[in-house]
Design a protein around this motif. Structure first.
Motif, PDB file in Angstrom:
ATOM      1  N   ALA A 226       0.829  -1.206   0.000  1.00 48.68           N
ATOM      2  CA  ALA A 226       0.000   0.000   0.000  1.00 48.68           C
ATOM      3  C   ALA A 226       0.865   1.258   0.000  1.00 48.68           C
ATOM      4  CB  ALA A 226      -0.928  -0.010   1.205  1.00 48.68           C
ATOM      5  N   ILE A 230       0.238   3.312  -3.353  1.00 45.84           N
ATOM      6  CA  ILE A 230      -0.419   4.609  -3.182  1.00 45.84           C
ATOM      7  C   ILE A 230       0.584   5.736  -3.388  1.00 45.84           C
ATOM      8  CG2 ILE A 230      -1.594   6.112  -1.531  1.00 45.84           C
ATOM      9  CD1 ILE A 230      -2.863   3.598  -0.305  1.00 45.84           C
ATOM     10  N   PRO A 237      -6.236   6.022  -2.888  1.00 47.96           N
ATOM     11  CA  PRO A 237      -6.016   6.091  -1.439  1.00 47.96           C
ATOM     12  C   PRO A 237      -6.824   5.073  -0.638  1.00 47.96           C
ATOM     13  CG  PRO A 237      -6.348   8.273  -2.354  1.00 47.96           C
ATOM     14  CD  PRO A 237      -6.682   7.313  -3.434  1.00 47.96           C
ATOM     15  N   THR A 238      -7.915   4.570  -1.195  1.00 45.78           N
ATOM     16  CA  THR A 238      -8.722   3.549  -0.536  1.00 45.78           C
ATOM     17  C   THR A 238      -8.982   2.416  -1.518  1.00 45.78           C
ATOM     18  OG1 THR A 238      -9.815   5.154   0.907  1.00 45.78           O
ATOM     19  CG2 THR A 238     -10.938   3.054   0.591  1.00 45.78           C
ATOM     20  N   TYR A 239      -8.681   1.192  -1.113  1.00 47.26           N
ATOM     21  CA  TYR A 239      -8.956   0.037  -1.972  1.00 47.26           C
ATOM     22  C   TYR A 239      -9.030  -1.220  -1.125  1.00 47.26           C
ATOM     23  CZ  TYR A 239      -3.913  -1.170  -1.816  1.00 47.26           C
ATOM     24  OH  TYR A 239      -2.643  -1.514  -1.411  1.00 47.26           O
ATOM     25  N   GLN A 257      -5.947   5.352   3.223  1.00 47.06           N
ATOM     26  CA  GLN A 257      -5.001   6.404   3.592  1.00 47.06           C
ATOM     27  C   GLN A 257      -5.750   7.551   4.255  1.00 47.06           C
ATOM     28  OE1 GLN A 257      -3.079   8.672   0.421  1.00 47.06           O
ATOM     29  NE2 GLN A 257      -1.165   8.642   1.573  1.00 47.06           N
ATOM     30  N   ILE A 262      -1.379   5.156   6.593  1.00 46.18           N
ATOM     31  CA  ILE A 262      -2.080   4.158   5.788  1.00 46.18           C
ATOM     32  C   ILE A 262      -2.525   3.062   6.732  1.00 46.18           C
ATOM     33  CG2 ILE A 262      -1.863   2.416   3.976  1.00 46.18           C
ATOM     34  CD1 ILE A 262       0.030   4.292   2.517  1.00 46.18           C
TER      35      ILE A 262
END
Length: 278
Positions: A226, A230, A237-239, A257, A262
């Motif tokens: 990440a 990122i 930022p978000t997954y 994030q 994170i």
């Protein structure tokens, strides 16, 4: 012989036997390092942890993390699983943020309903991987070196490197030669194709350990990935990352994030609860 409270939980899954198992021994201050290592060797899980009284006044508890062969300063799924067990042993705490002490330092953990998340620790090593190692990795993954989009050190303790492939399909097609990869910790990641793979997750991850086996779902690897993905603009930022598919698991790692942090999160399922005599 003394008896200790014991739990075995499944991390990064809301369903038992679909994530990554962890053995946790609570109130383990009376155990010595040799006893801890011997029990971790006996459980033969990727990690076994021991909950102890904190030494740092800022921490709620301390944890020691052992593989069957050695102690680790930090690991992701043991962090979430240990916190889950500590909460069940101690009762709920008022704060939404819990502080875990481990050999790597203080790790912040948050609760959001049924999900726990830890703040990714700083990378101890990052940057490009040496060319000769990349060539060895390609041979160990049995893929053309040209099919590797990028390789980076993402070491936050265990020694991971990240290998980016073109797609989830490519990640799942890898048949690793662990004899070639011996001594390396290789994390493979590839993006989902929403039309082919759906939208439940955005990346597929696989963790090939230095000990010669594939780890089902790996918090430390996903934390390093990440920070790399990122930071490099490869991931949003978000997954959500899927992991364990190649092993018949269904792990889901939630990445978010927030500011400079994170957060790596997942659910924890209870599997076994009782006592262990050591």
């Amino acid at each position: 012989m003394p008896a200790f409270s014991f739990q075995q939980v499944d991390v990064f899954s809301s369903q038992p036997m679909r994530g990554n198992p962890l053995a946790v021994v609570a109130d383990a201050d009376a155990l010595g390092e040799a006893q801890m290592q011997a029990f971790a060797n006996w459980t033969n899980l990727s990690e076994t942890t021991f909950l102890l009284s904190p030494r740092d006044p800022k921490a709620h508890y301390r944890v020691r993390i052992f593989t069957p062969k050695q102690e680790l300063p930090f690991a992701g799924h043991p962090t979430l699983g240990s916190c889950h067990v500590w909460l069940s042993q101690s009762g709920a705490v008022a704060a939404d943020e819990i502080v875990q002490e481990c050999e790597a330092g203080l790790i912040r953990i948050r609760r959001d309903s049924q999900r726990l998340s830890f703040a990714a620790p700083p990378l101890r090593r990052e940057g490009p991987v040496e060319a000769e190692i990349v060539e060895r990795v390609a041979r160990g993954l049995e893929i053309p070196i040209g099919s590797i989009r990028a390789v980076n050190w993402i070491d936050n303790g265990p020694g991971w490197m990240g290998v980016l492939l073109d797609s989830r399909r490519d990640v799942l097609a890898v048949k690793p030669d662990f004899a070639v990869l011996a001594g390396l910790r290789v994390g493979i990641v590839g993006p989902f194709d929403s039309a082919e793979d759906g939208t439940e997750a955005q990346f597929e991850v696989r963790a090939l350990t230095a000990a010669g086996f594939e780890d089902p779902v790996t918090g430390s690897l996903n934390a390093g990935l990440a920070q790399w993905l990122i930071g490099g603009g490869i991931a949003p930022p978000t997954y959500i990352a899927a992991q364990g598919t190649a092993l018949g698991r269904a792990g889901r790692v939630h990445v978010h994030q927030q500011g400079d942090d994170i957060w790596i999160g997942g659910e924890v399922a209870n599997c076994i609860k009782g006592t262990v005599t050591l």
